[in-house]
Design a protein around this motif. Structure first.
Motif, short mmCIF file in Angstrom:
data_model
loop_
_atom_site.label_atom_id
_atom_site.label_comp_id
_atom_site.label_asym_id
_atom_site.label_seq_id
_atom_site.Cartn_x
_atom_site.Cartn_y
_atom_site.Cartn_z
N ILE A 304 23.68 -37.81 -1.50
CA ILE A 304 23.32 -37.16 -2.71
C ILE A 304 24.59 -36.46 -2.18
N ASN A 305 24.26 -35.69 -3.67
CA ASN A 305 25.87 -34.42 -4.39
C ASN A 305 25.29 -33.49 -4.65
N GLY A 306 23.82 -33.21 -5.09
CA GLY A 306 23.55 -31.93 -5.94
C GLY A 306 22.10 -32.62 -5.82
N ILE A 307 21.36 -31.11 -5.95
CA ILE A 307 20.10 -30.85 -5.98
C ILE A 307 19.79 -30.20 -6.80
N ILE A 308 19.29 -30.44 -8.07
CA ILE A 308 19.14 -29.65 -9.23
C ILE A 308 18.28 -29.27 -9.51
N ASP A 309 17.20 -28.04 -10.36
CA ASP A 309 16.44 -28.37 -11.69
C ASP A 309 15.58 -27.19 -10.49
N TRP A 310 15.87 -25.93 -9.89
CA TRP A 310 14.70 -25.34 -9.10
C TRP A 310 13.72 -24.47 -9.77
N THR A 311 13.75 -24.50 -10.69
CA THR A 311 12.72 -23.74 -12.05
C THR A 311 11.30 -23.41 -11.68
N THR A 312 11.39 -24.70 -11.27
CA THR A 312 9.69 -24.95 -10.77
C THR A 312 9.48 -24.69 -9.20
N ALA A 313 10.18 -24.30 -8.50
CA ALA A 313 10.38 -23.56 -7.04
C ALA A 313 8.66 -22.81 -6.64
N CYS A 314 7.90 -23.76 -5.68
CA CYS A 314 6.19 -22.99 -6.05
C CYS A 314 6.10 -22.44 -4.46
N THR A 315 5.08 -22.24 -4.06
CA THR A 315 4.60 -22.82 -2.98
C THR A 315 3.26 -24.36 -2.92
N HIS A 316 3.82 -25.55 -2.10
CA HIS A 316 2.53 -26.05 -2.17
C HIS A 316 2.49 -27.14 -0.91
N PRO A 317 1.39 -27.46 -1.35
CA PRO A 317 0.95 -28.13 0.72
C PRO A 317 2.20 -29.20 0.25
N LEU A 318 2.96 -29.24 1.45
CA LEU A 318 4.05 -29.99 1.79
C LEU A 318 3.85 -31.40 1.69
N ILE A 319 2.94 -32.47 1.97
CA ILE A 319 2.78 -33.69 1.71
C ILE A 319 2.23 -34.14 0.33
N TRP A 320 2.09 -33.28 -0.37
CA TRP A 320 2.12 -33.45 -2.22
C TRP A 320 3.08 -33.68 -2.38
N GLU A 321 4.32 -32.37 -2.09
CA GLU A 321 5.46 -32.85 -2.19
C GLU A 321 6.48 -34.59 -1.92
N ILE A 322 5.74 -34.66 -0.89
CA ILE A 322 6.37 -36.01 -0.49
C ILE A 322 5.84 -36.92 -1.11
N VAL A 323 4.35 -37.01 -1.46
CA VAL A 323 3.54 -38.67 -1.90
C VAL A 323 4.66 -37.93 -3.44
N ARG A 324 4.79 -37.02 -4.22
CA ARG A 324 4.65 -37.28 -5.50
C ARG A 324 6.58 -37.94 -5.54
N SER A 325 6.93 -37.27 -4.62
CA SER A 325 8.66 -37.24 -4.33
C SER A 325 8.85 -39.63 -4.28
N TYR A 326 8.04 -40.21 -3.27
CA TYR A 326 7.93 -41.65 -2.80
C TYR A 326 7.38 -42.03 -4.84
N ILE A 327 6.13 -41.88 -5.33
CA ILE A 327 6.38 -42.45 -5.53
C ILE A 327 6.81 -42.53 -7.47
N PHE A 328 7.89 -41.67 -7.56
CA PHE A 328 8.39 -42.11 -8.95
C PHE A 328 9.98 -42.25 -8.72
N MET A 329 10.20 -42.27 -6.86
CA MET A 329 11.71 -43.15 -6.20
C MET A 329 10.99 -45.30 -6.68
N ALA A 330 9.82 -44.88 -5.77
CA ALA A 330 9.19 -46.43 -4.99
C ALA A 330 9.99 -47.18 -6.65
#
Length: 424
Positions: A304-330
């Motif tokens: 991983i050379n970069g992580i972009i698009d931080w305009t929606t940075a906010c507070t979330h339940p961390l587990i939500w972001e983990i599940v969501r990232s898996y669903i858009f990757m797998a």
């Protein structure tokens, strides 16, 4: 082109349709002052607004540029250039002038990116350097004004976030002639992968990077609230039915047969949705990327050379972001399947550097099932005027498939997550 003539033409058509300047501005997502400026002949609509404006006024882009109604033969004679070429030329000249005026350097070329839902992004070249010029979507979820400082903090702590270029006034957020906010950042070399096309190396590295991001942002100044108390208070399955019925009406009206079927399937699930309640005080909340998924990760040489698009940075339940990232990757999720063994591996990889509670893990499935149910992604697609709004439709279709999977397998998933929470 005669700006004054075009402005009068816009004003005449607007009044003929009994629209106020405010109503036009609200449909375009810009200020009323900008519409007034066009009508007074003090500037042309930027290319990104031309087609949406023409749809509102009931004319073609060619007629807008001519400032009058034209038969096709006369139109071709007057323009003597294809509409597409003309719009590209206008778009580049507007961008070139804007950047020179605000940043003091002249771009040599600019290419419009097809990525990024709702945003308008250009890849520009100047002085043998590559830059990203980004107009973020102007809505309550996006906070581009927070992004430069946040990314600087991340880079200082080893996260490969973007580096922003200051304008001539020393600020990082600029405003163009139409009142739109944008910024310029240095180009990060590499490639991105499409939804659900994750290679093996990225499936291992992505959850580790997410855990590192959560750790680095833990003590950062508070970001806006994302999924929090208000989300659970106002976002309920029963409340979203009206929005989906409106989306269904639009789909039927447009003849979108597949979307119509999808929305009807979602409405069936909403009518029998379980009455979930969550103790939000038990979730691990924290500052997050907000939109962490495969399309935001720039990779090079199997890293991983970069992580972009931080305009929606906010507070979330961390587990939500983990599940969501898996669903858009797998890859399996693309067809509406959820591989528990792979998700467990993804979750355990995250926990090598990050921490979660048993409540987080046990409620991961229910929380994301609830999220899918209370968000009308098809409405987001139909309401968008962005030229790349098809990305919203791709997201809507994926989320619809996953909603059906969760509806059919949620009990089994809850049992397995409870067992995992106990073991961890």
């Amino acid at each position: 082109m005669n700006q004054e003539k075009i402005g009068k033409f816009i004003a005449t058509l607007r009044k003929k349709r009994k629209l106020t300047q405010r109503e036009v501005s609200e449909q375009l997502g810009i200020s009323e002052k900008t519409v007034s400026k066009w009508e007074c002949g003090n500037g042309l609509p930027e290319v990104v607004y031309m087609e949406p404006l023409c749809n509102i006024l009931g004319i073609t882009v060619n007629e807008l540029l001519a400032g009058e109604h034209l038969p096709i033969a006369e139109l071709l004679y007057k323009l003597d250039i294809s509409r597409l070429d003309l719009m590209r030329q206008l778009e580049f000249e507007q961008l070139k002038f804007c950047i020179y005026r605000l940043y003091g350097f002249e771009i040599e070329s600019a290419e419009l990116s097809d990525n990024g839902a709702g945003s308008l992004t250009y890849f520009a070249k100047a002085n043998n350097q590559k830059y990203v010029v980004k107009y973020a979507s102007d809505n309550e979820m996006n906070h581009p004004e927070l992004e430069p400082k946040l990314c600087e903090h991340l880079r200082q702590h080893g996260i490969p976030a973007s580096e922003f270029i200051p304008n001539l006034q020393g600020g990082f957020i600029s405003i163009d002639e139409n009142g739109r906010r944008f910024h310029i950042q240095k180009f990060i070399d590499g490639e991105t992968y499409s939804y659900n096309e994750v290679p093996d190396f990225l499936f291992e590295q992505a959850p580790k990077l997410l855990a590192e991001i959560h750790k680095v942002l833990k003590d950062y100044a508070d970001l806006p609230e994302g999924i929090g108390a208000d989300f659970f208070r106002y976002r309920k399955p029963a409340n979203i039915i009206g929005s989906y019925n409106n989306s269904l009406h639009i789909a039927i009206k447009n003849g979108d047969i597949e979307n119509t079927k999808d929305i009807r399937d979602i409405l069936k699930i909403l009518n029998t949705f379980p009455e979930y309640t969550f103790d939000i005080s038990q979730f691990t909340f924290g500052n997050t990327h907000g939109d962490y998924m495969i399309s935001q990760l720039i990779c090079k040489n199997n890293s991983i050379n970069g992580i972009i698009d931080w305009t929606t940075a906010c507070t979330h339940p961390l587990i939500w972001e983990i599940v969501r990232s898996y669903i858009f990757m797998a890859p399996e999720c693309k067809n509406g399947n959820f591989d528990f063994e792979k998700f467990e591996r993804y979750l355990k990889t995250y926990m090598q550097k990050g921490s979660l509670t048993s409540y987080d893990i046990e409620n991961a499935g229910k929380l994301f099932f609830y999220f899918l149910a209370v968000c009308d992604f098809y409405g987001q697609y139909y309401q968008s005027l962005a030229r790349n709004r098809s990305i919203y439709l791709d997201q809507a279709k994926l989320c619809k498939k996953m909603l059906i999977w969760f509806d059919e397998h949620i009990d089994e998933l809850n049992i397995r997550l409870k067992s995992l929470a106990t073991a961890v």
